[in-house]
Design a protein around this motif. Structure first.
Motif, mmCIF file in Angstrom:
data_model
loop_
_atom_site.group_PDB
_atom_site.id
_atom_site.type_symbol
_atom_site.label_atom_id
_atom_site.label_comp_id
_atom_site.label_asym_id
_atom_site.label_seq_id
_atom_site.Cartn_x
_atom_site.Cartn_y
_atom_site.Cartn_z
ATOM 1 N N TYR A 97 0.826 -1.194 0.000
ATOM 2 C CA TYR A 97 0.000 0.000 0.000
ATOM 3 C C TYR A 97 0.864 1.249 0.000
ATOM 4 O O TYR A 97 1.860 1.312 0.710
ATOM 5 C CB TYR A 97 -0.931 0.016 1.221
ATOM 6 N N PRO A 98 0.461 2.252 -0.784
ATOM 7 C CA PRO A 98 1.241 3.497 -0.819
ATOM 8 C C PRO A 98 0.987 4.357 0.420
ATOM 9 O O PRO A 98 -0.036 4.204 1.093
ATOM 10 C CB PRO A 98 0.715 4.191 -2.078
ATOM 11 N N ALA A 99 1.908 5.245 0.672
ATOM 12 C CA ALA A 99 1.733 6.196 1.771
ATOM 13 C C ALA A 99 0.578 7.139 1.445
ATOM 14 O O ALA A 99 0.334 7.471 0.283
ATOM 15 C CB ALA A 99 3.015 7.000 1.965
ATOM 16 N N PHE A 100 -0.121 7.562 2.478
ATOM 17 C CA PHE A 100 -1.184 8.545 2.293
ATOM 18 C C PHE A 100 -0.520 9.916 2.180
ATOM 19 O O PHE A 100 -0.013 10.444 3.164
ATOM 20 C CB PHE A 100 -2.167 8.527 3.467
ATOM 21 N N THR A 101 -0.479 10.435 0.967
ATOM 22 C CA THR A 101 0.052 11.779 0.723
ATOM 23 C C THR A 101 -0.935 12.517 -0.168
ATOM 24 O O THR A 101 -1.769 11.896 -0.846
ATOM 25 C CB THR A 101 1.422 11.750 0.013
ATOM 26 N N ARG A 102 -0.808 13.817 -0.194
ATOM 27 C CA ARG A 102 -1.676 14.633 -1.044
ATOM 28 C C ARG A 102 -1.529 14.205 -2.505
ATOM 29 O O ARG A 102 -2.516 14.012 -3.221
ATOM 30 C CB ARG A 102 -1.301 16.107 -0.874
ATOM 31 N N PHE A 103 -0.274 14.029 -2.950
ATOM 32 C CA PHE A 103 -0.033 13.647 -4.337
ATOM 33 C C PHE A 103 -0.670 12.292 -4.648
ATOM 34 O O PHE A 103 -1.349 12.133 -5.663
ATOM 35 C CB PHE A 103 1.472 13.613 -4.635
ATOM 36 N N LEU A 131 -3.125 10.842 -3.179
ATOM 37 C CA LEU A 131 -4.583 10.992 -3.164
ATOM 38 C C LEU A 131 -5.068 11.570 -4.496
ATOM 39 O O LEU A 131 -6.018 11.068 -5.095
ATOM 40 C CB LEU A 131 -5.026 11.892 -2.011
ATOM 41 N N PHE A 132 -4.403 12.621 -4.966
ATOM 42 C CA PHE A 132 -4.779 13.210 -6.252
ATOM 43 C C PHE A 132 -4.613 12.193 -7.380
ATOM 44 O O PHE A 132 -5.435 12.120 -8.282
ATOM 45 C CB PHE A 132 -3.964 14.459 -6.551
ATOM 46 N N LEU A 133 -3.542 11.412 -7.327
ATOM 47 C CA LEU A 133 -3.325 10.379 -8.341
ATOM 48 C C LEU A 133 -4.453 9.353 -8.291
ATOM 49 O O LEU A 133 -5.013 8.991 -9.335
ATOM 50 C CB LEU A 133 -1.963 9.713 -8.134
ATOM 51 N N ARG A 134 -4.794 8.872 -7.101
ATOM 52 C CA ARG A 134 -5.901 7.908 -6.970
ATOM 53 C C ARG A 134 -7.164 8.451 -7.622
ATOM 54 O O ARG A 134 -7.897 7.735 -8.307
ATOM 55 C CB ARG A 134 -6.170 7.612 -5.490
ATOM 56 N N ASP A 135 -7.434 9.747 -7.410
ATOM 57 C CA ASP A 135 -8.642 10.374 -7.939
ATOM 58 C C ASP A 135 -8.441 10.973 -9.330
ATOM 59 O O ASP A 135 -9.274 11.751 -9.800
ATOM 60 C CB ASP A 135 -9.149 11.437 -6.951
ATOM 61 N N ALA A 159 -16.558 6.205 -4.395
ATOM 62 C CA ALA A 159 -16.333 6.060 -2.955
ATOM 63 C C ALA A 159 -14.829 6.034 -2.691
ATOM 64 O O ALA A 159 -14.085 5.332 -3.385
ATOM 65 C CB ALA A 159 -16.978 4.780 -2.454
ATOM 66 N N PRO A 160 -14.367 6.803 -1.723
ATOM 67 C CA PRO A 160 -12.938 6.795 -1.426
ATOM 68 C C PRO A 160 -12.514 5.441 -0.861
ATOM 69 O O PRO A 160 -13.240 4.828 -0.080
ATOM 70 C CB PRO A 160 -12.778 7.911 -0.389
ATOM 71 N N MET A 161 -11.355 4.969 -1.316
ATOM 72 C CA MET A 161 -10.838 3.695 -0.847
ATOM 73 C C MET A 161 -9.319 3.742 -0.804
ATOM 74 O O MET A 161 -8.701 4.591 -1.434
ATOM 75 C CB MET A 161 -11.321 2.540 -1.718
ATOM 76 N N ARG A 162 -8.755 2.833 -0.042
ATOM 77 C CA ARG A 162 -7.298 2.719 0.071
ATOM 78 C C ARG A 162 -6.780 1.960 -1.143
ATOM 79 O O ARG A 162 -7.090 0.773 -1.309
ATOM 80 C CB ARG A 162 -6.953 1.972 1.353
ATOM 81 N N PRO A 163 -5.986 2.600 -1.999
ATOM 82 C CA PRO A 163 -5.493 1.900 -3.188
ATOM 83 C C PRO A 163 -4.255 1.052 -2.861
ATOM 84 O O PRO A 163 -3.561 1.301 -1.874
ATOM 85 C CB PRO A 163 -5.102 3.048 -4.120
ATOM 86 N N THR A 164 -4.021 0.075 -3.691
ATOM 87 C CA THR A 164 -2.764 -0.663 -3.600
ATOM 88 C C THR A 164 -1.729 0.072 -4.452
ATOM 89 O O THR A 164 -2.086 0.924 -5.281
ATOM 90 C CB THR A 164 -2.916 -2.103 -4.131
ATOM 91 N N ASN A 184 -0.048 2.559 -9.639
ATOM 92 C CA ASN A 184 0.788 2.467 -10.831
ATOM 93 C C ASN A 184 -0.069 2.378 -12.094
ATOM 94 O O ASN A 184 0.261 2.980 -13.113
ATOM 95 C CB ASN A 184 1.735 1.266 -10.748
ATOM 96 N N ASP A 185 -1.169 1.623 -12.028
ATOM 97 C CA ASP A 185 -2.068 1.538 -13.181
ATOM 98 C C ASP A 185 -2.634 2.908 -13.536
ATOM 99 O O ASP A 185 -2.691 3.286 -14.703
ATOM 100 C CB ASP A 185 -3.218 0.559 -12.918
#
Length: 183
Positions: free
Chosen positions: A76-82, A84-88, A146-151, A156-157
């Motif tokens: 799991y990646p670290a929770f960072t602003r960057f 989070l923006f990437l996830r979204d 829905a917000p979720m914790r990405p792997t 990377n995808d």
């Protein structure tokens, strides 16, 4: 045209020949790549058509290197602003805007909401201000996803849909960019 050695980063691959990360792309400055090669920590896979010299040594600059020992990526990646923006996908989860991004606690902190992957989304400043400290139902604003914790694999995808501005031709065989997905 003469380019300074600083303009020759090396793509860093894990021992399985996959990039250590896609976003940001795993690259090292030429000095780190040369040092790692000299210390026999990496295999040089591709070279630039550029050499550097010292009084006792001359070598081509590496453009692609692979670690000799496999580094197991974190699950799991670290929770960072960057991240989070990437996830979204660098989009407001309320209106879809890509401008002036901030992050929003879906369940506000004043209502016990925590700063976690599962409770924070990217939000443009106007939507964040409009929602304020209200619950989604009261503000009539619900995140598109829905917000979720990405792997790490999921990030990377997503990162592959945002190719960097600079890709040397020697890197293309090791990178797989999904240019058909909308960022």
């Amino acid at each position: 045209m003469y380019l300074k050695p600083e303009k020759y980063p090396a793509l860093v691959l894990n021992a399985d020949f996959r990039p250590l990360s896609y976003f940001p792309l795993s690259v090292w400055p030429w000095q780190e790549a040369v040092k790692a090669a000299y210390l026999e920590r990496v295999n040089i896979i591709q070279f630039y058509d550029r050499q550097v010299s010292s009084p006792s040594l001359s070598m081509q600059l590496p453009s692609v290197i692979a670690l000799k020992e496999y580094i197991r990526p974190a699950a799991y990646p670290a929770f960072t602003r960057f991240n989070l923006f990437l996830r979204d996908r660098f989009r407001c989860q309320y209106c879809g805007s890509t401008e002036d991004l901030t992050f929003d606690h879906v369940i506000p902190r004043r209502a016990g909401g925590r700063t976690t992957w599962e409770n924070v989304v990217a939000a443009c400043a106007p939507c964040n201000i409009r929602k304020g400290g209200r619950m989604p139902a009261r503000a009539q604003m619900h995140p598109r996803r829905a917000p979720m914790r990405p792997t790490v694999h999921q990030l990377n995808d997503v990162g592959r849909s945002f190719p960097p501005n600079y890709l040397h031709d020697s890197w293309r065989d090791y990178l797989y960019w999904d240019t058909e997905l909308e960022p």
